[in-house]
Motif scaffolding. Sequence first.
Motif, PDB file in Angstrom:
ATOM      1  N   ARG A   1      15.806  -0.551   1.711  1.00 24.25           N
ATOM      2  CA  ARG A   1      14.638  -0.486   0.838  1.00 24.25           C
ATOM      3  C   ARG A   1      14.546   0.824   0.072  1.00 24.25           C
ATOM      4  O   ARG A   1      14.936   1.882   0.560  1.00 24.25           O
ATOM      5  CB  ARG A   1      13.375  -0.705   1.670  1.00 24.25           C
ATOM      6  N   THR A   2      14.022   0.701  -1.130  1.00 22.18           N
ATOM      7  CA  THR A   2      13.795   1.891  -1.950  1.00 22.18           C
ATOM      8  C   THR A   2      12.321   1.919  -2.336  1.00 22.18           C
ATOM      9  O   THR A   2      11.601   0.944  -2.150  1.00 22.18           O
ATOM     10  CB  THR A   2      14.662   1.876  -3.213  1.00 22.18           C
ATOM     11  N   PHE A   3      11.910   3.055  -2.860  1.00 21.72           N
ATOM     12  CA  PHE A   3      10.495   3.264  -3.137  1.00 21.72           C
ATOM     13  C   PHE A   3      10.347   3.757  -4.568  1.00 21.72           C
ATOM     14  O   PHE A   3      11.197   4.502  -5.060  1.00 21.72           O
ATOM     15  CB  PHE A   3       9.948   4.297  -2.152  1.00 21.72           C
TER      16      PHE A   3
ATOM     17  N   TRP B   1       9.044   6.244  -6.332  1.00 20.83           N
ATOM     18  CA  TRP B   1       8.441   7.559  -6.106  1.00 20.83           C
ATOM     19  C   TRP B   1       7.642   8.016  -7.316  1.00 20.83           C
ATOM     20  O   TRP B   1       6.696   8.784  -7.191  1.00 20.83           O
ATOM     21  CB  TRP B   1       9.519   8.580  -5.747  1.00 20.83           C
ATOM     22  N   SER B   2       8.053   7.557  -8.511  1.00 18.70           N
ATOM     23  CA  SER B   2       7.245   7.850  -9.709  1.00 18.70           C
ATOM     24  C   SER B   2       7.138   6.564 -10.529  1.00 18.70           C
ATOM     25  O   SER B   2       7.726   5.540 -10.173  1.00 18.70           O
ATOM     26  CB  SER B   2       7.892   8.967 -10.519  1.00 18.70           C
TER      27      SER B   2
ATOM     28  N   LEU C   1       4.616   9.964  -5.611  1.00 17.30           N
ATOM     29  CA  LEU C   1       5.113  10.760  -4.490  1.00 17.30           C
ATOM     30  C   LEU C   1       6.399  11.515  -4.828  1.00 17.30           C
ATOM     31  O   LEU C   1       6.982  12.159  -3.972  1.00 17.30           O
ATOM     32  CB  LEU C   1       5.322   9.869  -3.259  1.00 17.30           C
TER      33      LEU C   1
ATOM     34  N   MET D   1      10.441   0.768   5.221  1.00 12.85           N
ATOM     35  CA  MET D   1      11.649   1.559   4.961  1.00 12.85           C
ATOM     36  C   MET D   1      12.136   2.194   6.254  1.00 12.85           C
ATOM     37  O   MET D   1      13.337   2.262   6.519  1.00 12.85           O
ATOM     38  CB  MET D   1      11.363   2.645   3.928  1.00 12.85           C
TER      39      MET D   1
ATOM     40  N   ILE E   1       0.822  -1.213   0.000  1.00 10.02           N
ATOM     41  CA  ILE E   1       0.000   0.000   0.000  1.00 10.02           C
ATOM     42  C   ILE E   1       0.857   1.265   0.000  1.00 10.02           C
ATOM     43  O   ILE E   1       0.342   2.371   0.003  1.00 10.02           O
ATOM     44  CB  ILE E   1      -0.978   0.035   1.194  1.00 10.02           C
ATOM     45  N   GLY E   2       2.168   1.083   0.052  1.00 10.76           N
ATOM     46  CA  GLY E   2       3.058   2.246  -0.040  1.00 10.76           C
ATOM     47  C   GLY E   2       3.126   3.085   1.215  1.00 10.76           C
ATOM     48  O   GLY E   2       3.370   4.284   1.149  1.00 10.76           O
ATOM     49  N   CYS E   3       2.963   2.464   2.395  1.00  9.37           N
ATOM     50  CA  CYS E   3       3.006   3.246   3.632  1.00  9.37           C
ATOM     51  C   CYS E   3       4.446   3.550   4.042  1.00  9.37           C
ATOM     52  O   CYS E   3       4.677   4.448   4.840  1.00  9.37           O
ATOM     53  CB  CYS E   3       2.276   2.526   4.761  1.00  9.37           C
ATOM     54  N   ARG E   4       5.405   2.772   3.547  1.00  6.05           N
ATOM     55  CA  ARG E   4       6.840   2.984   3.774  1.00  6.05           C
ATOM     56  C   ARG E   4       7.255   2.738   5.215  1.00  6.05           C
ATOM     57  O   ARG E   4       8.301   3.181   5.652  1.00  6.05           O
ATOM     58  CB  ARG E   4       7.278   4.380   3.303  1.00  6.05           C
TER      59      ARG E   4
ATOM     60  N   ASP F   1      -0.488  10.193   2.562  1.00 12.66           N
ATOM     61  CA  ASP F   1       0.919   9.812   2.612  1.00 12.66           C
ATOM     62  C   ASP F   1       1.180   8.487   1.889  1.00 12.66           C
ATOM     63  O   ASP F   1       2.306   8.185   1.520  1.00 12.66           O
ATOM     64  CB  ASP F   1       1.356   9.694   4.079  1.00 12.66           C
ATOM     65  N   MET F   2       0.135   7.690   1.687  1.00  9.70           N
ATOM     66  CA  MET F   2       0.331   6.370   1.096  1.00  9.70           C
ATOM     67  C   MET F   2       0.712   6.440  -0.368  1.00  9.70           C
ATOM     68  O   MET F   2       0.195   7.273  -1.109  1.00  9.70           O
ATOM     69  CB  MET F   2      -0.959   5.539   1.234  1.00  9.70           C
TER      70      MET F   2
ATOM     71  N   LEU G   1      15.172   9.931  10.452  1.00 13.10           N
ATOM     72  CA  LEU G   1      15.247   9.259   9.154  1.00 13.10           C
ATOM     73  C   LEU G   1      16.558   9.581   8.439  1.00 13.10           C
ATOM     74  O   LEU G   1      17.017   8.813   7.606  1.00 13.10           O
ATOM     75  CB  LEU G   1      14.044   9.652   8.288  1.00 13.10           C
TER      76      LEU G   1
ATOM     77  N   MET H   1      10.055  13.801  -0.293  1.00 15.77           N
ATOM     78  CA  MET H   1      10.452  12.570   0.387  1.00 15.77           C
ATOM     79  C   MET H   1      11.222  11.702  -0.600  1.00 15.77           C
ATOM     80  O   MET H   1      10.884  11.640  -1.778  1.00 15.77           O
ATOM     81  CB  MET H   1       9.221  11.825   0.881  1.00 15.77           C
ATOM     82  N   ARG H   2      12.270  11.059  -0.114  1.00 15.53           N
ATOM     83  CA  ARG H   2      13.052  10.149  -0.939  1.00 15.53           C
ATOM     84  C   ARG H   2      13.402   8.919  -0.110  1.00 15.53           C
ATOM     85  O   ARG H   2      12.913   8.767   0.999  1.00 15.53           O
ATOM     86  CB  ARG H   2      14.330  10.845  -1.448  1.00 15.53           C
ATOM     87  N   ASN H   3      14.296   8.081  -0.661  1.00 15.01           N
ATOM     88  CA  ASN H   3      14.524   6.786  -0.022  1.00 15.01           C
ATOM     89  C   ASN H   3      15.026   6.886   1.411  1.00 15.01           C
ATOM     90  O   ASN H   3      14.724   6.023   2.231  1.00 15.01           O
ATOM     91  CB  ASN H   3      15.488   5.949  -0.850  1.00 15.01           C
ATOM     92  N   TYR H   4      15.816   7.902   1.725  1.00 14.40           N
ATOM     93  CA  TYR H   4      16.273   8.008   3.114  1.00 14.40           C
ATOM     94  C   TYR H   4      15.201   8.664   3.985  1.00 14.40           C
ATOM     95  O   TYR H   4      14.717   8.048   4.932  1.00 14.40           O
ATOM     96  CB  TYR H   4      17.619   8.748   3.198  1.00 14.40           C
ATOM     97  N   VAL H   5      14.830   9.882   3.647  1.00  7.22           N
ATOM     98  CA  VAL H   5      13.754  10.532   4.414  1.00  7.22           C
ATOM     99  C   VAL H   5      12.437  10.171   3.736  1.00  7.22           C
ATOM    100  O   VAL H   5      11.966  10.852   2.834  1.00  7.22           O
ATOM    101  CB  VAL H   5      13.948  12.049   4.475  1.00  7.22           C
ATOM    102  N   SER H   6      11.841   9.050   4.186  1.00  5.48           N
ATOM    103  CA  SER H   6      10.674   8.532   3.482  1.00  5.48           C
ATOM    104  C   SER H   6       9.365   8.959   4.132  1.00  5.48           C
ATOM    105  O   SER H   6       8.299   8.618   3.642  1.00  5.48           O
ATOM    106  CB  SER H   6      10.767   7.007   3.396  1.00  5.48           C
ATOM    107  N   TRP H   7       9.448   9.666   5.250  1.00  7.08           N
ATOM    108  CA  TRP H   7       8.262  10.281   5.841  1.00  7.08           C
ATOM    109  C   TRP H   7       8.573  11.752   6.078  1.00  7.08           C
ATOM    110  O   TRP H   7       9.712  12.100   6.368  1.00  7.08           O
ATOM    111  CB  TRP H   7       7.897   9.633   7.177  1.00  7.08           C
TER     112      TRP H   7
END
Lengths: 198, 657
Positions: A68-70, A72-73, B65, A60, A54-57, B133-134, B392, B70-76
């Motif tokens: 972990r990576t996300f 983002w696009s 997103l 991570m 669900i992409g809650c991260r 945020d999801m 983060l 927000m990116r891989n390190y600061v993900s929130w």
Amino acid sequence: MRVFRMQDGADTAPYWLPRPCFHCDDPPCARVCPVGATFKRDDGIVLIDNERCIGCRFCMAACPYSVRTFNWSTPNDPAAATVRGYSPEWGYPRRVGTTEKCDFCPDMAREGKLPHCSSACPMGAIWFGDENEDAVTNSHGETLRLSKLLRDRAAYRQLEELGTKPRVYYLPPDNRHYPGPGEAATTPGNQTSAVVQR
Amino acid sequence: MSATTLSVPVYASELAARPGVMDVEHDMLATLRPMGRAGRLWIASLLAICVMAFVAWLYQIANGLRVTDMRNYVSWGAYMTNFVFFIGISHAGTLISAILRVTDAGWRRPITRMAEAITVIALLVGASMVVIDMGRPDRVLNLIFHGRFQSPILWDLVSITTYITGSVLYLYVAMIPDMPILAQAARAAGRSPRLVRLYEALSLGFRETPEHRRRLARALGAMAVIIIPVAVSVHTVVSWIFGMTIRPGWHSTIFGPYFVIGAIFSGTAAIITAMALFRRAYHLERYLRAEHFHKLAKILLTLSLLYAYFTLSEYLTAWYGGVAADSRLLHLLAGNTSFGMAFWLWAAFGLFVPIALLLFPTRRSLASIVAASVLINIGMWVKRYLIIVPTLQTTYLPASAAGVTPHYLPSVVELTITAGAFAAFLLLFTLFSRFFPILSIWETAEDEAEVGVRKSSPVQAHYGRALAALAVTLMAGALTSFVPVRAARAQPPVHAGASAPVGSTNLRIAIRRSNEQGQDMLVGTITAQGRPVAGVTVAFSVNRAFGNMTLGTDQTLSDGSAAIPFPQGLPGNAAGQLRIHATIQAPAEVAGLSVEAMIPGGAPLHAVTGLEPRALWSTRTPLALVVTIGGLLLCVWSTFAFVAGQLVAMSHIQPEE
């Protein structure tokens, strides 16, 4: 796989640290996943189902190794990678808004092939194998008995004190067979053995 | 009075019998009268910001997103900050309304409605932040279909849902006696009949009878008690989203209480701010008196000192201990960095200045109390941001070693949506005040003695039993532990052998395991037409998944045998067999010839299934967790059901002819 140029103390020798996913035996990421999108298989591999994520991260934030990576696009997948349809075992097609990471290439292991990180390492520094067989293999085709290798070369694991029980062992530099970071032409120098239990 | 139903004249006569009620009613309904130009402009601008935020969200959904920073390190980032902030604000309702109701503090009466409304609205806004945020808001229902109760997110989902339900119920129950007054006022003001019917339906036929009063008191008493532990649980599990990870600055045992205190702290500041706004906008000085501000200021002072204490406790222990990761975090958080500047600005203007403003009773003024509250509200948003982002950026494996510099500053989209969250909060609050009296009419008009009787209702005994059940379930959960099980592997070795001819040559290589002079050996015998061949170098290896592992090399003797020690304890297949290769290395003319044979003597491989099936990472939830969460929910929801039952009973009371 990211390679870190590590230096633990001001006077200690720098070294390279290739960082795959550690496929922990007590994975903090899988603990916190609210939907079971990331899970640990009986063979020890930790995978992500990007059709459920669900992409809650949260995973991570939970991973102490920041593996972990996300997406983002919307990811730019090569067309060839998407033809066989989706499986968590190969992760393609990737999906926007979902998490991903190193998966130890379980689809390659099914064919008896080493994962890409290991087979691509020109130094044969990354070893991979099945812990149940007590053996690891590198890109030079050398296969060693894992338990002996870990014992003889005083293998250690990253952040053992966190209790994650990582499945990746690092072999400390052995008389600096290879140049360390900044000492010569840079090639990852310490040997890594990635171990997967099946 | 345009009475059209039977109930209204009856009610009106009751109203007239109570002195002062008409006055109170007139003033309390002030917020419901048509708005002036300023009011319409206020709503229009809030609406405009909300629309902008909604467009920003659509843009974010369309582009992913990446439009955030927000990116891989600061993900929130800002969204999680908003989430914690608004859930924190929602605690205003609990403290002011429930705690003061339970402790029977008479001065709470003009404040309760506002506090309860803040709770409901802040919860709705806060919960929506998580969805924003999801990465995949389209899959939000996976939380229900595939929810795992080991995840603190599920604890949040369950407790926030319970809190929203409870606080709506609480807000409504306390509003029931006002509904007949509203219906009457709406009819008198010529509002739409639909609205009048809505108020009448919501009143559940409430009239000033002892039976109605009794039912209402029971429902309200039960709600006031149960909502307190629910609220505490909500902010505790919000903190556990952070506290249950093993990151520096988050993995702290005081995070639960630290967040709860922070929530009540910011919630109290929010209610003082809201009181000041409504007092000014609707001229409610007669009801929201200086006395109320001063009493709340004392509570706020206590909470700000508590928060300062918790903050000191949290960071001083981390700093003094000086663990590497904690030290790096503290350097980032409070050192010579941009976070450090924000942190010390917060400490100065979000904590010490408000404390100074509130500390001396003689120097306290309405202006200083409100100024302290506004500073605290701004400060607590910043503080939540400083809890989330610097941690983060503080990774165990330093990002800088991988050539990455983590950074975060909310993007335009994030700022727009954040502005939208605040606008939505204010808009919903304003709209609420347009349809329902923002001060409780019946409570404000009520005299003290009446409340005293109401509080000693049997409801609290009922709750006592619920508490006991809750404690038992908690203890049961704590007593249950998980025992990991690992399959054993050892099996006695078996001696046996196998042989095979080699390709097109007439050489035969036989591989067997044999015991020679007490030594366990792997023996390869090479024969040509039945005669042993000496002087051949044979390499033995065993097949593994990704290659052949060399076991050893030997030269054949006159009997044609080459032998190496048998590999002890090497895992084989499920039957304990090893796939052994014998390969000739010399002489050159036969080099490369190889045979393989299945030789028993390996440790048999057991298929490992159901590895630690009840571990926290397992897809199956540990039973103890299900029982604990289920038990807690049962306690709370059965109280809600009890309250609903009281309301149903109330609506069925027959009018006394």
